[in-house]
Design a protein around this motif. Structure first.
Motif, PDB file in Angstrom:
ATOM      1  N   HIS A   1       0.806  -1.282   0.187  1.00 10.88           N
ATOM      2  CA  HIS A   1       0.106   0.021  -0.121  1.00 10.88           C
ATOM      3  C   HIS A   1       0.947   1.307  -0.027  1.00 10.88           C
ATOM      4  O   HIS A   1       0.634   2.182   0.695  1.00 10.88           O
ATOM      5  N   ARG A   2       1.893   1.231  -0.593  1.00  9.98           N
ATOM      6  CA  ARG A   2       2.837   2.427  -0.647  1.00  9.98           C
ATOM      7  C   ARG A   2       2.379   3.431  -1.387  1.00  9.98           C
ATOM      8  O   ARG A   2       2.369   4.902  -0.827  1.00  9.98           O
ATOM      9  N   ALA A   3       1.157   3.648  -2.304  1.00 12.99           N
ATOM     10  CA  ALA A   3       0.820   4.870  -2.988  1.00 12.99           C
ATOM     11  C   ALA A   3      -0.544   5.169  -2.546  1.00 12.99           C
ATOM     12  O   ALA A   3      -0.997   6.160  -3.034  1.00 12.99           O
ATOM     13  N   VAL A   4      -1.151   4.356  -1.496  1.00 10.96           N
ATOM     14  CA  VAL A   4      -2.404   4.663  -1.267  1.00 10.96           C
ATOM     15  C   VAL A   4      -2.613   6.282  -0.674  1.00 10.96           C
ATOM     16  O   VAL A   4      -3.431   6.842  -1.011  1.00 10.96           O
ATOM     17  N   LYS A   5      -1.682   6.634   0.305  1.00  6.93           N
ATOM     18  CA  LYS A   5      -1.749   7.977   0.961  1.00  6.93           C
ATOM     19  C   LYS A   5      -1.345   9.146  -0.080  1.00  6.93           C
ATOM     20  O   LYS A   5      -1.536  10.097   0.229  1.00  6.93           O
ATOM     21  N   TRP A   6      -0.997   8.665  -1.182  1.00  7.27           N
ATOM     22  CA  TRP A   6      -0.541   9.638  -2.403  1.00  7.27           C
ATOM     23  C   TRP A   6      -1.423   9.714  -3.453  1.00  7.27           C
ATOM     24  O   TRP A   6      -1.226  10.422  -4.413  1.00  7.27           O
ATOM     25  N   LYS A   7      -2.795   9.193  -3.101  1.00  2.00           N
ATOM     26  CA  LYS A   7      -3.621   9.029  -4.147  1.00  2.00           C
ATOM     27  C   LYS A   7      -4.200  10.569  -4.651  1.00  2.00           C
ATOM     28  O   LYS A   7      -4.367  10.467  -6.245  1.00  2.00           O
ATOM     29  N   HIS A   8      -4.307  11.285  -4.040  1.00  5.51           N
ATOM     30  CA  HIS A   8      -4.786  12.505  -4.629  1.00  5.51           C
ATOM     31  C   HIS A   8      -3.880  13.436  -5.354  1.00  5.51           C
ATOM     32  O   HIS A   8      -4.151  13.696  -6.359  1.00  5.51           O
ATOM     33  N   VAL A   9      -2.683  13.166  -5.098  1.00  8.16           N
ATOM     34  CA  VAL A   9      -1.426  13.826  -5.584  1.00  8.16           C
ATOM     35  C   VAL A   9      -1.263  12.841  -7.072  1.00  8.16           C
ATOM     36  O   VAL A   9      -0.982  13.558  -8.137  1.00  8.16           O
ATOM     37  N   ILE A  10      -1.385  11.671  -7.057  1.00  9.30           N
ATOM     38  CA  ILE A  10      -1.238  10.834  -8.106  1.00  9.30           C
ATOM     39  C   ILE A  10      -2.550  11.209  -9.063  1.00  9.30           C
ATOM     40  O   ILE A  10      -2.141  11.395 -10.425  1.00  9.30           O
ATOM     41  N   VAL A  11      -3.717  11.489  -8.594  1.00 14.05           N
ATOM     42  CA  VAL A  11      -4.718  11.938  -9.654  1.00 14.05           C
ATOM     43  C   VAL A  11      -4.423  13.222 -10.203  1.00 14.05           C
ATOM     44  O   VAL A  11      -4.707  13.257 -11.602  1.00 14.05           O
ATOM     45  N   ILE A  12      -4.131  14.177  -9.400  1.00 11.96           N
ATOM     46  CA  ILE A  12      -3.745  15.466 -10.084  1.00 11.96           C
ATOM     47  C   ILE A  12      -2.795  15.604 -10.959  1.00 11.96           C
ATOM     48  O   ILE A  12      -2.764  16.017 -12.040  1.00 11.96           O
ATOM     49  N   PHE A  13      -1.707  14.880 -10.791  1.00 13.49           N
ATOM     50  CA  PHE A  13      -0.452  14.517 -11.576  1.00 13.49           C
ATOM     51  C   PHE A  13      -0.884  13.989 -12.947  1.00 13.49           C
ATOM     52  O   PHE A  13      -0.511  14.537 -14.113  1.00 13.49           O
ATOM     53  N   ASN A  14      -1.783  12.926 -12.900  1.00 11.77           N
ATOM     54  CA  ASN A  14      -2.019  12.106 -14.152  1.00 11.77           C
ATOM     55  C   ASN A  14      -3.119  13.089 -14.914  1.00 11.77           C
ATOM     56  O   ASN A  14      -2.740  12.993 -16.121  1.00 11.77           O
ATOM     57  N   VAL A  15      -4.230  13.910 -14.411  1.00 16.00           N
ATOM     58  CA  VAL A  15      -4.961  14.793 -15.102  1.00 16.00           C
ATOM     59  C   VAL A  15      -4.355  15.598 -15.777  1.00 16.00           C
ATOM     60  O   VAL A  15      -4.493  16.083 -16.993  1.00 16.00           O
ATOM     61  N   LEU A  16      -3.104  16.493 -14.972  1.00 10.34           N
ATOM     62  CA  LEU A  16      -2.459  17.507 -15.798  1.00 10.34           C
ATOM     63  C   LEU A  16      -1.470  17.108 -16.844  1.00 10.34           C
ATOM     64  O   LEU A  16      -1.605  17.592 -17.787  1.00 10.34           O
ATOM     65  N   GLY A  17      -0.976  15.871 -16.585  1.00  9.91           N
ATOM     66  CA  GLY A  17      -0.255  15.119 -17.733  1.00  9.91           C
ATOM     67  C   GLY A  17      -1.175  14.974 -18.763  1.00  9.91           C
ATOM     68  O   GLY A  17      -0.351  14.926 -19.850  1.00  9.91           O
ATOM     69  N   ALA A  18      -2.291  14.435 -18.529  1.00  8.78           N
ATOM     70  CA  ALA A  18      -2.986  14.035 -19.977  1.00  8.78           C
ATOM     71  C   ALA A  18      -3.472  15.285 -20.628  1.00  8.78           C
ATOM     72  O   ALA A  18      -3.433  15.194 -21.765  1.00  8.78           O
ATOM     73  N   LEU A  19      -3.705  16.182 -19.938  1.00 10.45           N
ATOM     74  CA  LEU A  19      -4.086  17.472 -20.517  1.00 10.45           C
ATOM     75  C   LEU A  19      -3.073  18.068 -21.144  1.00 10.45           C
ATOM     76  O   LEU A  19      -3.088  18.536 -22.410  1.00 10.45           O
ATOM     77  N   LEU A  20      -1.822  18.139 -20.887  1.00  5.11           N
ATOM     78  CA  LEU A  20      -0.571  18.634 -21.345  1.00  5.11           C
ATOM     79  C   LEU A  20      -0.270  18.030 -22.469  1.00  5.11           C
ATOM     80  O   LEU A  20      -0.156  18.344 -23.633  1.00  5.11           O
ATOM     81  N   PHE A  21       0.047  16.557 -22.510  1.00  7.60           N
ATOM     82  CA  PHE A  21       0.742  15.874 -23.571  1.00  7.60           C
ATOM     83  C   PHE A  21      -0.535  15.301 -24.483  1.00  7.60           C
ATOM     84  O   PHE A  21      -0.058  14.998 -25.558  1.00  7.60           O
ATOM     85  N   GLY A  22      -1.837  15.062 -24.037  1.00 10.34           N
ATOM     86  CA  GLY A  22      -2.774  14.576 -24.819  1.00 10.34           C
ATOM     87  C   GLY A  22      -3.423  15.511 -25.724  1.00 10.34           C
ATOM     88  O   GLY A  22      -4.197  15.410 -26.604  1.00 10.34           O
ATOM     89  N   CYS A  23      -3.531  17.013 -25.146  1.00 13.15           N
ATOM     90  CA  CYS A  23      -4.221  17.898 -25.820  1.00 13.15           C
ATOM     91  C   CYS A  23      -3.364  19.044 -26.206  1.00 13.15           C
ATOM     92  O   CYS A  23      -3.636  19.506 -27.394  1.00 13.15           O
ATOM     93  N   LEU A  24      -2.593  19.628 -25.186  1.00 17.14           N
ATOM     94  CA  LEU A  24      -1.946  20.897 -25.413  1.00 17.14           C
ATOM     95  C   LEU A  24      -0.688  20.806 -26.362  1.00 17.14           C
ATOM     96  O   LEU A  24      -0.166  21.540 -27.359  1.00 17.14           O
TER      97      LEU A  24
END
Length: 559
Positions: free
Chosen positions: A390-413
């Motif tokens: 369960h290493r990544a559990v406590k960082w789940k909000h950071v992980i979600v925000i990071f991947n949303v921004l990454g998807a928008l940057l590289f997938g759209c912009l």
């Protein structure tokens, strides 16, 4: 929503975003190492052949482009020839059909994560969520990169070498032939695959030795692997030699008995082994410098974080902790004359899994040319490690925000205006007026990534469209070229379009030309010509994040 439902939603997003399609343009290699080449060979379209696919410098195997983009283009070509689809070949299908095949294939990652998770003490559904929610999966694994294929082959190799059953007991490894085939295929796809295959092969070899008491049986396993590897290599060598000797698939299809004898004669004279040519080129520091040189720590310090965010940082921290523990145990063992006990630290499941992540990363760091996409195959061992204990559990909000921004940057912009721009130009040059009354179009691209000509859907025999790629030309060179075309309208129905990002729009205004039409494609972010931060907070922000299609006026003198 449960884990299964959330994974299904993310899987649907992966497929739907491919079909939408994604407008972001990650790197020219996503086009020029497969779709662009196959569009020229199979669909007979005007394309730009990169130097790696020229007969005098064959550095890329043609087998995987044929099996991926080639197959999809053959399908849409057949549908159109059979009359089942009157307009099957267009800019949308040329872009999406190869991507769709890669997107479907990307679920090999999901299968591998689910299969491997119990063996590495990870939760299968948490691993699937972390994998499917990563922007690396959503963006990079839905693109036609050789790195994507490398990641899928690496995942299959990890599944094949796994010697543990779901209940934790050891299984007898019996996958030698398949391991030989996949390792060799990965090597021909990208010779760097050996860096990824090293740990799986060592893991498999140790499992074979531990599970077999007979030396004859061990030799038999390795012999099967070597024989299948040699057979696979032979298939690739013969296929590549045929392809590059006959100068493409279009000539291969037209081979008759007489010319086949000639081709076979050429095969004897020139055997083409593309991975050796690839290594010969890339082991030369001067050649690598042409593509960009980076500090050796770029993968560790920049690219790993750019792709995987906090997961990379957690893995580095765990790796340092494990290394300290190993050194401590080794010193203790030596002081007590028990040298073997220190080695037990690395035989535990999770520290061993860390080696699947860091060993390839370390080998790739030996080269001075380091791009983020080179690391995308490492997502599988990283996800498995991050979901164990369960290493990544406590960082789940950071992980979600990071991947949303990454998807928008590289997938759209990122270079996001270029693909819609090519869609627009394809419709423009194929209008009924253009077909009934041939017009000549000159398309001049500046300060953008290399435009894939195939998306314009122009046959090789047609000469009414000319594409000029000026890359990152200086202001003076750009103005000279634009002014030259403004002065040299050679026909009454010639049209010249200049395509530039909004951040370079001011440069064109300094040239002695005028424009009669302007089309702004939004959004478009050029990291090579980044927007000016103050202008982003002004009324001119759309221009800074847009791509302009400017049509030259015959009257070049500005008012």
């Amino acid at each position: 929503m449960g884990a299964k439902g959330l994974w299904a939603l993310l899987a649907a997003l992966r497929a739907g975003w491919c079909l939408l399609p994604q407008a972001g343009y990650l790197h020219p290699d996503e086009f020029f190492q497969s779709p662009e080449v196959m569009a020229g060979d199979i669909l007979n379209l005007q394309v730009y052949y990169p130097w790696e696919f020229l007969s005098n410098s064959p550095c890329r195997t043609a087998v995987f482009p044929v099996m991926t983009s080639g197959v999809t283009y053959w399908v849409i070509k057949s549908l159109q020839q059979l009359g089942l689809c009157s307009n099957c070949i267009n800019s949308y299908t040329l872009l999406v059909s190869p991507r769709l095949l890669f997107t479907v294939s990307s679920f090999i990652l999901d299968y591998s994560a689910y299969r491997l998770a119990p063996s590495w003490e990870a939760d299968p559904w948490k691993a699937l969520l972390l994998l499917a929610g990563s922007y690396v999966t959503l963006v990079f694994y839905t693109r036609t990169f050789t790195n994507t294929l490398e990641g899928l082959l690496f995942a299959l190799l990890m599944v094949l070498v796994s010697s543990k059953k779901s209940d934790g007991s050891l299984a007898v490894p019996t996958s030698g032939p398949l391991i030989g085939i996949i390792t060799t295929a990965g090597f021909f796809n990208r010779p760097t695959f050996l860096a990824f295959a090293l740990m799986p092969l060592l893991y498999w070899a140790s499992s074979i030795i531990d599970s077999q008491k007979s030396i004859k049986t061990v030799i038999n396993h390795f012999l099967k692997l070597v024989l299948c590897a040699c057979f696979t290599a032979t298939v690739f060598i013969v296929a590549d030699t045929f392809y590059f000797t006959s100068m493409g698939l279009d000539n291969l299809y037209s081979i008759r008995k007489g010319s086949l004898v000639n081709v076979l004669g050429q095969l004897k004279e020139k055997i083409i082994v593309t991975p050796f040519n690839f290594l010969s080129y890339n082991l030369n520091p001067h050649n690598l410098a042409l593509h960009g040189s980076h500090p050796r720590v770029t993968h560790f310090a920049v690219n790993g974080i750019m792709l995987f965010g906090i997961l990379h940082i957690l893995a580095v921290a765990a790796g340092v902790k494990t290394l300290k523990k190993y050194i401590h145990h080794l010193m203790w063992a030596r002081s007590h004359c028990q040298e073997s006990s220190g080695l037990l630290v690395l035989s535990e499941g999770n520290p061993t899994l860390l080696l699947f992540y860091f060993v390839p990363l370390a080998f790739l760091s030996l080269f001075s040319h380091q791009e983020p996409r080179f690391l995308i195959p490492l997502i599988l061992p990283l996800v498995l490690f991050s979901t164990s204990q369960h290493r990544a559990v406590k960082w789940k909000h950071v992980i979600v925000i990071f991947n949303v921004l990454g998807a928008l940057l590289f997938g759209c912009l990122h270079q996001g205006g270029l693909i819609p721009c090519l869609f627009h130009l394809e419709q423009l040059v194929h209008t009924p007026e253009s077909l009934n009354h041939p017009r000549h179009y000159t398309l001049l691209f500046a300060h953008t990534y290399m435009p894939p000509r195939s998306l314009l859907n122009i046959k090789k025999r047609d000469t009414h469209v000319e594409v000029i790629d000026m890359a990152g030309s200086e202001e003076e060179t750009l103005c000279q070229t634009v002014e030259q075309h403004a002065n040299n309208f050679t026909c009454s129905d010639c049209h010249v379009f200049v395509i530039i990002p909004g951040t370079v729009r001011a440069t064109i205004t300094k040239c002695d030309v005028s424009f009669k039409n302007e089309t702004l494609v939004f959004p478009h972010l050029s990291m090579e010509d980044p927007p000016q931060i103050p202008l982003l907070f002004s009324g001119n922000w759309r221009s800074q994040l847009g791509l302009y299609i400017l049509q030259l006026d015959r009257d070049r003198k500005k008012l």
